[in-house]
Enzyme design. Sequence first.
Site, PDB file in Angstrom:
ATOM      1  N   SER A   9      11.882   7.026 -10.718  1.00 42.22           N
ATOM      2  CA  SER A   9      10.910   5.933 -10.811  1.00 42.22           C
ATOM      3  C   SER A   9      10.055   6.139 -12.051  1.00 42.22           C
ATOM      4  CB  SER A   9      10.000   5.916  -9.589  1.00 42.22           C
ATOM      5  OG  SER A   9       8.878   5.093  -9.876  1.00 42.22           O
ATOM      6  N   HIS A  34      14.564   3.188 -11.554  1.00 44.85           N
ATOM      7  CA  HIS A  34      13.767   2.494 -10.532  1.00 44.85           C
ATOM      8  C   HIS A  34      12.476   1.995 -11.180  1.00 44.85           C
ATOM      9  CE1 HIS A  34      12.632   1.673  -6.332  1.00 44.85           C
ATOM     10  NE2 HIS A  34      11.416   2.111  -6.652  1.00 44.85           N
ATOM     11  N   ASP A  36       9.039   0.044 -10.585  1.00 47.45           N
ATOM     12  CA  ASP A  36       8.070  -0.336  -9.548  1.00 47.45           C
ATOM     13  C   ASP A  36       7.089  -1.384 -10.052  1.00 47.45           C
ATOM     14  OD1 ASP A  36       8.639   1.295  -7.198  1.00 47.45           O
ATOM     15  OD2 ASP A  36       8.201   3.016  -8.495  1.00 47.45           O
ATOM     16  N   MET A  38       4.004  -3.722  -9.325  1.00 52.00           N
ATOM     17  CA  MET A  38       2.848  -3.850  -8.413  1.00 52.00           C
ATOM     18  C   MET A  38       1.868  -4.870  -8.976  1.00 52.00           C
ATOM     19  SD  MET A  38       2.145   0.121  -7.534  1.00 52.00           S
ATOM     20  CE  MET A  38       3.478   1.275  -7.199  1.00 52.00           C
ATOM     21  N   HIS A  67      11.958  -2.849  -7.932  1.00 54.01           N
ATOM     22  CA  HIS A  67      11.305  -2.845  -6.613  1.00 54.01           C
ATOM     23  C   HIS A  67      10.039  -3.693  -6.737  1.00 54.01           C
ATOM     24  CE1 HIS A  67       8.965  -0.157  -3.504  1.00 54.01           C
ATOM     25  NE2 HIS A  67       9.085  -1.403  -3.114  1.00 54.01           N
ATOM     26  N   MET A  69       6.787  -5.173  -5.556  1.00 52.23           N
ATOM     27  CA  MET A  69       5.670  -5.073  -4.600  1.00 52.23           C
ATOM     28  C   MET A  69       4.669  -6.135  -5.012  1.00 52.23           C
ATOM     29  SD  MET A  69       5.575  -0.910  -4.503  1.00 52.23           S
ATOM     30  CE  MET A  69       6.471  -0.797  -6.052  1.00 52.23           C
ATOM     31  N   MET A 138      10.859   2.595   2.758  1.00 49.04           N
ATOM     32  CA  MET A 138       9.720   3.314   2.182  1.00 49.04           C
ATOM     33  C   MET A 138       9.396   4.511   3.066  1.00 49.04           C
ATOM     34  SD  MET A 138       8.986   1.677  -0.541  1.00 49.04           S
ATOM     35  CE  MET A 138       7.612   2.749  -0.984  1.00 49.04           C
ATOM     36  N   GLY A 143       2.506   1.532  -3.224  1.00 53.37           N
ATOM     37  CA  GLY A 143       1.324   1.348  -4.070  1.00 53.37           C
ATOM     38  C   GLY A 143       1.060   2.495  -5.031  1.00 53.37           C
ATOM     39  N   PHE A 144       1.510   3.687  -4.689  1.00 58.66           N
ATOM     40  CA  PHE A 144       1.184   4.842  -5.525  1.00 58.66           C
ATOM     41  C   PHE A 144       2.325   5.855  -5.542  1.00 58.66           C
ATOM     42  CE2 PHE A 144      -2.592   3.027  -3.658  1.00 58.66           C
ATOM     43  CZ  PHE A 144      -3.383   2.795  -4.782  1.00 58.66           C
ATOM     44  N   GLY A 145       2.486   6.515  -6.661  1.00 55.80           N
ATOM     45  CA  GLY A 145       3.414   7.638  -6.735  1.00 55.80           C
ATOM     46  C   GLY A 145       2.713   8.889  -6.221  1.00 55.80           C
ATOM     47  N   GLY A 146       3.476   9.936  -6.029  1.00 55.52           N
ATOM     48  CA  GLY A 146       2.903  11.240  -5.711  1.00 55.52           C
ATOM     49  C   GLY A 146       2.390  11.408  -4.291  1.00 55.52           C
ATOM     50  N   ASP A 180      12.512   5.786  -0.633  1.00 53.68           N
ATOM     51  CA  ASP A 180      11.531   5.813  -1.725  1.00 53.68           C
ATOM     52  C   ASP A 180      10.201   6.383  -1.257  1.00 53.68           C
ATOM     53  OD1 ASP A 180       9.959   5.232  -3.928  1.00 53.68           O
ATOM     54  OD2 ASP A 180      10.247   3.058  -3.849  1.00 53.68           O
ATOM     55  N   GLY A 181       9.794   7.485  -1.876  1.00 53.05           N
ATOM     56  CA  GLY A 181       8.470   8.056  -1.641  1.00 53.05           C
ATOM     57  C   GLY A 181       8.520   9.501  -1.181  1.00 53.05           C
ATOM     58  N   GLY A 182       7.949  10.373  -1.999  1.00 50.47           N
ATOM     59  CA  GLY A 182       7.824  11.778  -1.598  1.00 50.47           C
ATOM     60  C   GLY A 182       9.129  12.549  -1.572  1.00 50.47           C
ATOM     61  N   GLY A 202       9.952   9.884  -8.281  1.00 52.58           N
ATOM     62  CA  GLY A 202       9.070   9.643  -9.422  1.00 52.58           C
ATOM     63  C   GLY A 202       8.441  10.927  -9.897  1.00 52.58           C
TER      64      GLY A 202
HETATM   65  C1  DX5 Z   1       5.563   3.668  -4.395  1.00 51.33           C
HETATM   66  C2  DX5 Z   1       6.774   3.460  -5.278  1.00 51.33           C
HETATM   67  C3  DX5 Z   1       7.638   4.650  -5.484  1.00 51.33           C
HETATM   68  C4  DX5 Z   1       6.985   5.798  -6.175  1.00 51.33           C
HETATM   69  C5  DX5 Z   1       7.687   7.046  -5.764  1.00 51.33           C
HETATM   70  O1  DX5 Z   1       5.012   2.427  -4.087  1.00 51.33           O
HETATM   71  O2  DX5 Z   1       7.588   2.448  -4.712  1.00 51.33           O
HETATM   72  O3  DX5 Z   1       8.825   4.292  -6.163  1.00 51.33           O
HETATM   73  O4  DX5 Z   1       6.994   5.706  -7.547  1.00 51.33           O
HETATM   74  O5  DX5 Z   1       6.995   8.094  -6.338  1.00 51.33           O
HETATM   75  P1  DX5 Z   1       7.100   9.586  -5.797  1.00 51.33           P
HETATM   76  O6  DX5 Z   1       8.521  10.005  -5.933  1.00 51.33           O
HETATM   77  O7  DX5 Z   1       6.168  10.315  -6.676  1.00 51.33           O
HETATM   78  O8  DX5 Z   1       6.656   9.552  -4.338  1.00 51.33           O
HETATM   79 ZN    ZN Z   2       9.614   2.049  -5.563  1.00 50.47          ZN
END
Ligand code: DX5
Ligand code: ZN
Length: 227
Positions: A9, A34, A36, A38, A67, A69, A138, A143-146, A180-182, A202
Site C-alpha cells: 500500500s 494497492h 488507498d 480516502m 481501494h 474509501m 479489512m 482510514g489509517f496505515g500502521g 488489508d490492515g496490520g 503498507g
Molecule cells: C487502511 C488502508 C490500508 C493501509 C494498510 O484504511 O486501507 O491499505 O494502508 O496499512 P498497514 O499495512 O500499515 O496496516
Molecule cells: Zn487499503
Amino acid sequence: MTPYRIAPSILSADFTRLGEEVRNVITAGADLIHFDVMDNHYVPNLTFGAMICAALRPHTSVPIDVHLMVEPVDEMIKQFAQAGADIITFHPEASRHVHRSLSLIKDAGKQAGLVLNPATPIHVLEDVLPYLDMVLLMSVNPGFGGQTFIPNTLDKIRRTRALLDEYTQQSGRHIALEVDGGIKTNNIAEVAAAGADTFVAGSAIFGADDYGRVIKEMRANLAQISA
Ligand code: DX5
Ligand code: ZN
C-alpha cells in the site's frame, strides 16, 4: 499451490517520491500496487485521487488495485477506470446502489470488488457474487496505515473462503480474497492459512529500509503454508 499476491500500500510510501517508490517496490517483488483513496467523509482521512493514479500509471508495470474509501463512489469509479486502475474495490455502505456501482466497474472492463469493514457481515456478498472478482476484508478499521491486525478477522476469512469456494464449485469462477490492515511478516502465514490469497501491506514494507527483504520474507513464510 495457491498463487499468493503481495500488494504494497503506497499509503505508507514517501509521497515526495511516489513514482520512484512505486518502481522500487515493484523491483522488490510487488504483485499489485494497492492505492488507498480516502475522502475525509467516508473515513476521517484524506489521501489522493485519480490524477495521482493517472500520473503513476506509466511507472507501474503491475496491476493497480484501487481501494475506494469514499462516499459516494460512482463518480470516483468512473474517474479511476479512466485513470488506468485495474482493480476497483469499494465499501458497500458507501454506495446507495451496490449492484449499479459494481456494474459501472465491470462495464469499464475493470475487475470489481467489495470491501468489508470489521463489523460488516459477509452476507452482503451473497447476491452479487457473479459481479465480483475480489473480496477485500479489512483487518483494521479503514482510514489509517500502521494499525494492529484485529484477530477476529481470521474467523471471518475462513467463513468468506468457504462461501467463495462454494461459489467457485457452482460457477467455475474464482474470486480473489484480499486482506488489508496490520499484515506483517510474522502474521501473513496465519492469514494465508485462514484462506486469504492477496495481502495488502503498507507500513511493514514501506517502513523497512529494504523492501525486497520484507517481501522475500513474506513469500518464504507463505511458502511454508502451501508446502
Ligand atoms: C487502511 C488502508 C490500508 C493501509 C494498510 O484504511 O486501507 O491499505 O494502508 O496499512 P498497514 O499495512 O500499515 O496496516
Ligand atoms: Zn487499503
